[in-house]
Design an enzyme around this catalytic site. Structure first.
Site, short mmCIF file in Angstrom:
data_model
loop_
_atom_site.label_atom_id
_atom_site.label_comp_id
_atom_site.label_asym_id
_atom_site.label_seq_id
_atom_site.Cartn_x
_atom_site.Cartn_y
_atom_site.Cartn_z
N HIS A 100 0.84 -1.20 0.00
CA HIS A 100 0.00 0.00 0.00
C HIS A 100 0.87 1.24 0.00
O HIS A 100 1.95 1.25 0.57
CB HIS A 100 -0.96 0.01 1.20
CG HIS A 100 -0.29 -0.15 2.53
ND1 HIS A 100 0.18 -1.37 2.98
CD2 HIS A 100 -0.01 0.74 3.50
CE1 HIS A 100 0.72 -1.21 4.18
NE2 HIS A 100 0.63 0.07 4.52
N HIS A 102 0.96 5.19 1.09
CA HIS A 102 0.34 6.25 1.89
C HIS A 102 0.36 7.55 1.09
O HIS A 102 1.40 7.90 0.51
CB HIS A 102 1.13 6.48 3.18
CG HIS A 102 1.14 5.34 4.13
ND1 HIS A 102 0.35 5.31 5.26
CD2 HIS A 102 1.84 4.17 4.14
CE1 HIS A 102 0.57 4.17 5.93
NE2 HIS A 102 1.48 3.46 5.27
P1 AMP Z 1 1.82 0.43 7.44
O1 AMP Z 1 2.42 0.70 8.79
O2 AMP Z 1 2.57 1.11 6.33
O3 AMP Z 1 1.61 -1.05 7.21
O4 AMP Z 1 0.41 1.14 7.44
C1 AMP Z 1 -0.79 0.48 7.74
C2 AMP Z 1 -1.86 1.54 7.81
O5 AMP Z 1 -3.12 0.91 7.75
C3 AMP Z 1 -1.83 2.36 9.11
O6 AMP Z 1 -1.64 3.74 8.80
C4 AMP Z 1 -3.20 2.10 9.74
O7 AMP Z 1 -3.75 3.22 10.36
C5 AMP Z 1 -4.01 1.66 8.53
N1 AMP Z 1 -5.14 0.78 8.87
C6 AMP Z 1 -5.10 -0.37 9.58
N2 AMP Z 1 -6.34 -0.90 9.68
C7 AMP Z 1 -7.16 -0.08 8.99
C8 AMP Z 1 -8.57 -0.08 8.72
N3 AMP Z 1 -9.39 -1.04 9.19
N4 AMP Z 1 -9.10 0.94 7.98
C9 AMP Z 1 -8.28 1.92 7.51
N5 AMP Z 1 -6.96 1.98 7.73
C10 AMP Z 1 -6.40 1.00 8.46
#
Ligand code: AMP
Length: 136
Positions: A100, A102
């Site tokens: 993903h 950001h």
């Molecule tokens: P990463 O640390 O790059 O893996 O980022 C994962 C991101 O996913 C974090 O910024 C979380 O806030 C986001 N996240 C986790 N669960 C959810 C969810 N159910 N809906 C939206 N965002 C989420």
């Protein structure tokens, strides 16, 4: 299902989300814990844990979608810039092992930093490392 993640469950509608874009290769949701309000995630449909595991055409497509989201954030939120970033692997702070990107809206003087403390090199160390890293 193999490789199931929180994002596959979101894609299937098992976990609710606010989705702002969808196509055959990726989708975009609002991050539930935004660094800045409007923080979005461009998420691959296929589960590829990291950028390193993803095919080139998927990476190209996702970066173009991230650019679309950047334009939309600027248009709607009137933000002055964005941070576009990938945490690539657990050592980088990646929490969800599903590729993903950001896209975080930023404003002049919003008080957030780019996020990293800087290191420094000893004499000659940077040039030596550059020689090892050079791609010919
Ligand atoms: P990463 O640390 O790059 O893996 O980022 C994962 C991101 O996913 C974090 O910024 C979380 O806030 C986001 N996240 C986790 N669960 C959810 C969810 N159910 N809906 C939206 N965002 C989420």
């Amino acid at each position: 299902m193999a490789n199931e993640t929180v994002f596959t469950k979101i894609d299937q509608g098992i976990i609710p989300s606010v989705k702002i874009y969808n196509d055959d290769k990726c989708f975009v949701i609002m991050d539930i814990n935004p660094v800045v309000k409007g923080h979005c995630l461009v998420i691959s449909k296929e589960v590829r844990p990291t950028l390193t595991d993803a095919p080139e055409d998927l990476v190209q497509h996702m970066i173009l979608v991230a650019r679309k989201i950047d334009a939309r954030l600027r248009e709607v939120l009137k933000c002055d810039g964005t941070n576009i970033m990938i945490n690539n692997g657990p050592a980088s702070g990646q929490e969800v092992p599903h590729l993903h990107i950001h896209v975080i809206p930023r404003y002049e003087n919003d008080g957030r930093k780019a996020g990293f403390a800087h290191d420094s090199y000893a004499d000659g160390e940077m040039a030596e490392l550059g020689r090892r890293l050079e791609i010919k």
